[in-house]
Design an enzyme around this catalytic site. Structure first.
Site, PDB file in Angstrom:
ATOM      1  N   ARG A 142       0.837  -1.216   0.000  1.00 37.38           N
ATOM      2  CA  ARG A 142       0.000   0.000   0.000  1.00 37.38           C
ATOM      3  C   ARG A 142       0.869   1.262   0.000  1.00 37.38           C
ATOM      4  NH1 ARG A 142      -2.286  -3.701  -1.009  1.00 37.38           N
ATOM      5  NH2 ARG A 142      -4.002  -4.712   0.066  1.00 37.38           N
ATOM      6  N   GLU A 195      -3.732   3.537   6.634  1.00 38.94           N
ATOM      7  CA  GLU A 195      -3.633   3.311   5.184  1.00 38.94           C
ATOM      8  C   GLU A 195      -4.316   4.469   4.465  1.00 38.94           C
ATOM      9  OE1 GLU A 195      -4.729  -0.652   3.886  1.00 38.94           O
ATOM     10  OE2 GLU A 195      -5.689   0.174   2.097  1.00 38.94           O
ATOM     11  N   SER A 204     -10.294  -0.489   4.633  1.00 34.92           N
ATOM     12  CA  SER A 204      -9.408  -0.662   5.795  1.00 34.92           C
ATOM     13  C   SER A 204      -8.745   0.667   6.148  1.00 34.92           C
ATOM     14  CB  SER A 204      -8.329  -1.693   5.487  1.00 34.92           C
ATOM     15  OG  SER A 204      -8.937  -2.958   5.355  1.00 34.92           O
TER      16      SER A 204
HETATM   17  C1  LIG Z   1     -15.549  -0.613   0.883  1.00 36.55           C
HETATM   18  C2  LIG Z   1     -14.099  -0.420   0.512  1.00 36.55           C
HETATM   19  C3  LIG Z   1     -13.284  -1.511   0.292  1.00 36.55           C
HETATM   20  C4  LIG Z   1     -11.935  -1.334  -0.038  1.00 36.55           C
HETATM   21  N1  LIG Z   1     -11.166  -2.437  -0.262  1.00 36.55           N
HETATM   22  C5  LIG Z   1      -9.867  -2.284  -0.619  1.00 36.55           C
HETATM   23  C6  LIG Z   1      -9.032  -3.423  -0.888  1.00 36.55           C
HETATM   24  O1  LIG Z   1      -9.458  -4.565  -0.816  1.00 36.55           O
HETATM   25  N2  LIG Z   1      -7.744  -3.207  -1.217  1.00 36.55           N
HETATM   26  C7  LIG Z   1      -7.219  -1.954  -1.311  1.00 36.55           C
HETATM   27  O2  LIG Z   1      -6.030  -1.832  -1.642  1.00 36.55           O
HETATM   28  N3  LIG Z   1      -7.981  -0.854  -1.070  1.00 36.55           N
HETATM   29  C8  LIG Z   1      -9.284  -0.981  -0.726  1.00 36.55           C
HETATM   30  N4  LIG Z   1     -10.049   0.121  -0.479  1.00 36.55           N
HETATM   31  C9  LIG Z   1      -9.432   1.459  -0.521  1.00 36.55           C
HETATM   32  C10 LIG Z   1      -9.507   2.177  -1.874  1.00 36.55           C
HETATM   33  O3  LIG Z   1     -10.593   1.717  -2.665  1.00 36.55           O
HETATM   34  C11 LIG Z   1      -8.199   2.008  -2.661  1.00 36.55           C
HETATM   35  O4  LIG Z   1      -7.101   2.548  -1.958  1.00 36.55           O
HETATM   36  C12 LIG Z   1      -8.279   2.663  -4.045  1.00 36.55           C
HETATM   37  O5  LIG Z   1      -7.137   2.293  -4.798  1.00 36.55           O
HETATM   38  C13 LIG Z   1      -8.375   4.180  -3.988  1.00 36.55           C
HETATM   39  O6  LIG Z   1      -8.728   4.634  -5.281  1.00 36.55           O
HETATM   40  P1  LIG Z   1      -9.488   6.027  -5.473  1.00 36.55           P
HETATM   41  O7  LIG Z   1      -9.638   6.277  -6.917  1.00 36.55           O
HETATM   42  O8  LIG Z   1     -10.740   6.047  -4.670  1.00 36.55           O
HETATM   43  O9  LIG Z   1      -8.412   7.012  -4.839  1.00 36.55           O
HETATM   44  P2  LIG Z   1      -8.684   8.301  -3.944  1.00 36.55           P
HETATM   45  O10 LIG Z   1      -9.248   7.864  -2.618  1.00 36.55           O
HETATM   46  O11 LIG Z   1      -9.429   9.317  -4.711  1.00 36.55           O
HETATM   47  O12 LIG Z   1      -7.191   8.776  -3.711  1.00 36.55           O
HETATM   48  C14 LIG Z   1      -6.301   7.984  -2.929  1.00 36.55           C
HETATM   49  C15 LIG Z   1      -4.890   8.555  -3.118  1.00 36.55           C
HETATM   50  O13 LIG Z   1      -4.491   8.331  -4.464  1.00 36.55           O
HETATM   51  C16 LIG Z   1      -4.126   9.571  -5.065  1.00 36.55           C
HETATM   52  N5  LIG Z   1      -4.517   9.529  -6.476  1.00 36.55           N
HETATM   53  C17 LIG Z   1      -5.758   9.289  -6.977  1.00 36.55           C
HETATM   54  N6  LIG Z   1      -5.701   9.305  -8.313  1.00 36.55           N
HETATM   55  C18 LIG Z   1      -4.419   9.573  -8.651  1.00 36.55           C
HETATM   56  C19 LIG Z   1      -3.720   9.708  -9.894  1.00 36.55           C
HETATM   57  N7  LIG Z   1      -4.338   9.586 -11.076  1.00 36.55           N
HETATM   58  N8  LIG Z   1      -2.376   9.977  -9.867  1.00 36.55           N
HETATM   59  C20 LIG Z   1      -1.730  10.101  -8.686  1.00 36.55           C
HETATM   60  N9  LIG Z   1      -2.333   9.985  -7.479  1.00 36.55           N
HETATM   61  C21 LIG Z   1      -3.670   9.715  -7.473  1.00 36.55           C
HETATM   62  C22 LIG Z   1      -4.889  10.639  -4.285  1.00 36.55           C
HETATM   63  O14 LIG Z   1      -4.250  11.901  -4.394  1.00 36.55           O
HETATM   64  C23 LIG Z   1      -4.813  10.064  -2.882  1.00 36.55           C
HETATM   65  O15 LIG Z   1      -3.576  10.368  -2.277  1.00 36.55           O
HETATM   66  C24 LIG Z   1     -11.405  -0.026  -0.145  1.00 36.55           C
HETATM   67  C25 LIG Z   1     -12.240   1.085   0.056  1.00 36.55           C
HETATM   68  C26 LIG Z   1     -13.581   0.900   0.373  1.00 36.55           C
HETATM   69  C27 LIG Z   1     -14.458   2.112   0.550  1.00 36.55           C
END
Ligand SMILES: Cc1cc2nc3c(=O)[nH]c(=O)nc-3n(C[C@H](O)[C@H](O)[C@H](O)COP(=O)(O)OP(=O)(O)OC[C@H]3O[C@@H](n4cnc5c(N)ncnc54)[C@H](O)[C@@H]3O)c2cc1C
Length: 298
Positions: free
Chosen positions: A172, A290, A220
């Site tokens: 992560r 995380e 998480s």
């Molecule tokens: C119900 C639930 C279940 C989940 N299960 C998992 C799981 O099993 N495994 C897991 O790893 N995560 C999980 N997550 C967490 C989350 O979905 C992941 O971390 C996901 O990758 C975040 O993507 P996002 O587009 O929502 O990013 P955001 O939340 O919008 O951003 C997260 C970070 O990424 C950066 N970011 C976003 N887009 C870019 C880009 N294009 N370039 C550079 N930086 C960027 C943002 O600036 C921020 O720092 C879960 C979340 C929820 C709500």
């Protein structure tokens, strides 16, 4: 601030004082000074080039791993979802996917293309850009194991390609060479005639049985410490159901904090701190969040 463009020159969607609670899965977060959803990559380049050097720039995908404080975000937030949405197959094993594509969509398309080992993306409710930034993973799969190359853009709107060897990739955690963001990834998957939507359905059912899917959360909250599970430590500390304001530790999965309806970001942040203090006092383990925390307190 925007120095060389007027709002009229922009082709994308520009908003001032946009409430970030509309863009995060926890449904909390104060306003971003400026919020921009570009029309396309050229428009994004022009927009970034028009910003002053001092303007703080933040990126958001689906906001599923972000706690944005109640006082909001100073500077500009760039939103990728619904704009960087192309996906194409390249040859037998490779896929070109833009950062705003939802991970679940990538998983389903890979099955249609007969590509295996992408199923884990189905349960990650974020974008490919967020998955690249977080090295998102689940059920043994991890984003960066599939990366061949990424295209990035910097604060000046300049684009270039990078290879995985230019990043420090961990659990992560992804540390890149500079202040730049992901536009596109070329990913490799294994050809697998047996890849099926049934595997995706089974995986989602396993999640639904163990996680409070459908309630506002960020998944998480804490990373798993080496050799242990954050959820086990939090549950053993008797914190399931513990509440501060509208923020509650899930009864179903102790590493999830739920917005029970009226939580503020401050409630959630205080609960995060309370969990850390309690687990440190009872188990001697310092849990590391995380979730990414951004912005100013109200
Ligand atoms: C119900 C639930 C279940 C989940 N299960 C998992 C799981 O099993 N495994 C897991 O790893 N995560 C999980 N997550 C967490 C989350 O979905 C992941 O971390 C996901 O990758 C975040 O993507 P996002 O587009 O929502 O990013 P955001 O939340 O919008 O951003 C997260 C970070 O990424 C950066 N970011 C976003 N887009 C870019 C880009 N294009 N370039 C550079 N930086 C960027 C943002 O600036 C921020 O720092 C879960 C979340 C929820 C709500």
């Amino acid at each position: 601030m925007i120095e060389t463009l007027s709002v009229r020159d922009l082709q994308g969607e520009f908003k001032a004082d946009e409430p970030m609670a509309r863009h995060t899965s926890w449904r909390v977060g104060g306003p971003a000074d400026r919020f921009y959803r570009p029309a396309d990559i050229d428009d994004l380049s022009h927009f970034l080039a028009s910003l002053s050097e001092e303007e703080p720039v933040h990126w958001i995908g689906l906001g599923s791993n972000l706690l944005i404080r109640d006082g909001g975000v100073r500077g500009t937030v760039i939103a990728t979802h619904r704009f960087l949405t192309d996906m194409a197959r390249l040859g037998e094993t490779n896929v070109r996917v833009e950062a705003g594509v939802a991970c679940a969509k990538l998983a389903r398309q890979c099955v249609r293309w007969g590509l295996g080992s992408a199923e884990f993306f189905a349960g990650i409710p974020g974008t490919v850009g967020g998955a690249l930034a977080m090295n998102a993973g689940a059920f043994g799969g991890e984003t960066w194991r599939h990366v061949i190359a990424v295209e990035v853009i910097d604060h000046h709107g300049e684009r270039h390609w990078r290879l995985p060897g230019e990043y420090e990739i961990g659990y992560r955690s992804v540390v890149g060479p500079g202040a730049e963001w992901f536009l596109v990834a070329e990913l490799r998957f294994a050809p697998d005639e047996a890849a099926s939507t049934k595997a995706i359905r089974d995986l989602l059912a396993r999640r639904k049985a163990t996680q409070p899917i459908g309630e506002p959360s960020c998944g998480s909250v804490f990373r798993n410490p080496p050799g242990d599970y954050a959820a086990r430590l939090i549950e053993a500390a008797g914190l399931k159901g513990y509440r501060i304001g509208g923020a509650v530790v899930s009864d179903k999965h102790a590493n999830f904090i739920i917005n029970a309806g009226d939580a503020t970001a401050a409630d959630i942040e205080q609960l995060i701190q309370h969990i850390r203090n309690t687990v440190a006092a009872q188990h001697g383990v310092q849990l590391q969040p995380e979730v990414r925390i951004l912005g100013e307190a109200a």
